[in-house]
Design an enzyme around this catalytic site. Structure first.
Site, PDB file in Angstrom:
ATOM      1  N   ASP A   1       9.369   8.255 -11.605  1.00  0.00           N
ATOM      2  CA  ASP A   1       8.776   7.911 -10.316  1.00  0.00           C
ATOM      3  C   ASP A   1       7.258   7.776 -10.439  1.00  0.00           C
ATOM      4  OD1 ASP A   1       8.744   8.034  -7.150  1.00  0.00           O
ATOM      5  OD2 ASP A   1       7.333   9.568  -7.844  1.00  0.00           O
TER       6      ASP A   1
ATOM      7  N   GLU B   1      15.377  13.999  -5.033  1.00  0.00           N
ATOM      8  CA  GLU B   1      16.220  12.884  -4.637  1.00  0.00           C
ATOM      9  C   GLU B   1      17.619  13.067  -5.229  1.00  0.00           C
ATOM     10  OE1 GLU B   1      14.446   9.006  -5.004  1.00  0.00           O
ATOM     11  OE2 GLU B   1      12.467   9.893  -5.247  1.00  0.00           O
TER      12      GLU B   1
ATOM     13  N   LYS C   1       4.386   4.327 -10.305  1.00  0.00           N
ATOM     14  CA  LYS C   1       3.134   4.267  -9.543  1.00  0.00           C
ATOM     15  C   LYS C   1       1.938   4.045 -10.463  1.00  0.00           C
ATOM     16  CE  LYS C   1       5.144   7.590  -6.313  1.00  0.00           C
ATOM     17  NZ  LYS C   1       5.076   8.979  -5.797  1.00  0.00           N
TER      18      LYS C   1
ATOM     19  N   VAL D   1       2.358   3.594  -3.363  1.00  0.00           N
ATOM     20  CA  VAL D   1       1.664   4.624  -4.150  1.00  0.00           C
ATOM     21  C   VAL D   1       0.907   5.558  -3.207  1.00  0.00           C
ATOM     22  CG1 VAL D   1      -0.021   5.090  -5.970  1.00  0.00           C
ATOM     23  CG2 VAL D   1       1.390   3.032  -6.091  1.00  0.00           C
TER      24      VAL D   1
ATOM     25  N   GLU E   1       0.825  -1.214   0.000  1.00  0.00           N
ATOM     26  CA  GLU E   1       0.000   0.000   0.000  1.00  0.00           C
ATOM     27  C   GLU E   1       0.856   1.260   0.000  1.00  0.00           C
ATOM     28  OE1 GLU E   1      -2.889   2.261  -0.501  1.00  0.00           O
ATOM     29  OE2 GLU E   1      -3.704   0.371   0.187  1.00  0.00           O
TER      30      GLU E   1
ATOM     31  N   GLY F   1      15.003  20.268  -0.257  1.00  0.00           N
ATOM     32  CA  GLY F   1      15.116  18.842  -0.026  1.00  0.00           C
ATOM     33  C   GLY F   1      14.034  18.010  -0.690  1.00  0.00           C
TER      34      GLY F   1
ATOM     35  N   GLY G   1       6.456  11.747   2.378  1.00  0.00           N
ATOM     36  CA  GLY G   1       6.700  12.294   3.707  1.00  0.00           C
ATOM     37  C   GLY G   1       6.806  11.203   4.751  1.00  0.00           C
TER      38      GLY G   1
END
Length: 268
Positions: A157, A146, A161, A88, A85, A143, A258
């Site tokens: 990325d 990546e 997903k 994504v 889970e 920040g 996050g």
């Protein structure tokens, strides 16, 4: 807990819990559940396969591995259980609902904004009138990027997903190599302004739908109406718009990254 640097201070945790030997950790007979949060294909792939082969359950947030090595993982997941889970939209539940309570509906189309960094850059360009290069550097300093920023701004990325969600929606396996991908690197401030003049906003939008030719998947900058749910999406928030024959249109919105949101999905 296997980490890259055991000497890094971690408040509230016993330093004796840490090791750098991931292979030994996942092979221990007294370990029942393995949680993989390393990211990337290797060495995460072999570690997960080792755990699954021995009947352990695996919890992962590794979207790249799921999208690119699905067949291999599922082959060995029969001995254990694979939970993903968190791969994504972090703590915003989308895989669970699509896999369970929404299965009575036949999905017709999926639209999604799945990368918070790209959405932040595009909305910041519009709200502040700043060029892409300026906002990109701002995102780096905050920040948001990546080590390899092309994973985000290049659409890779988000495409990982999308491939996972499309597979769930249309009953196939994830086919990342079939996703048509275009990132946001070429979106200019002039593009943003012209879109606004016509009543649109530019979003890095993933679309998946079944056509006469098969499953169509694409990730690219698109025009969306300003007053639509996708058009009103700000900052780093993610959104999935699901269309089905029985449920009509459903909108799932929430944080897509996050520490807190990801930890919530992993723990659940």
């Amino acid at each position: 807990i296997s980490v890259a640097h055991v000497d890094r201070p971690r408040q509230g945790l016993d330093s004796r819990l840490f090791t750098t030997d991931s292979a030994a950790l996942v092979s221990r007979p007294d370990v029942d559940i393995v949680v993989e949060l390393m990211g990337g294909i290797d060495p995460a792939r072999e570690l997960i396969l080792t755990a699954l082969r021995s009947g352990k359950s695996v919890v992962t947030a590794n979207k790249a591995l799921l999208a690119e090595r699905w067949d291999e993982l599922r082959e060995h997941a029969l001995n254990g259980k694979l939970y993903y889970e968190a791969s994504v939209m972090a703590g915003t539940p989308v895989i669970g609902p699509m896999s369970t309570v929404l299965r009575a509906s036949t999905f017709t189309r999926l639209q999604a904004v799945l990368n918070g960094t790209c959405n932040y850059i595009l909305t910041r360009m519009q709200s502040a009138g700043l060029p892409y290069e300026t906002v990109f550097e701002e995102a780096r300093q905050l920040g948001y990027l990546e080590a390899d920023p092309t994973l985000a701004v290049g659409g890779i990325d988000a495409s990982h997903k999308l491939a996972i969600l499309a597979a769930i929606a249309f009953g196939t396996r994830p086919t990342f190599d079939a996703v048509e991908i275009e990132g946001i690197e070429r979106v200019s401030i002039d593009d943003i302004r012209r879109a606004a003049d016509m009543g649109y906003r530019i979003k890095l939008l993933g679309v998946a739908q079944m056509t006469a030719r098969g499953l169509e998947q694409r990730m690219s900058p698109c025009l969306v109406p300003c007053d639509s749910p996708l058009g009103q999406l700000e900052g780093g928030t993610n959104m999935v718009v699901i269309e089905g024959d029985a449920v009509g249109q459903l909108v799932l919105r929430g944080p897509g990254a996050g520490e807190g949101p990801t930890a919530s999905a992993v723990l659940s």
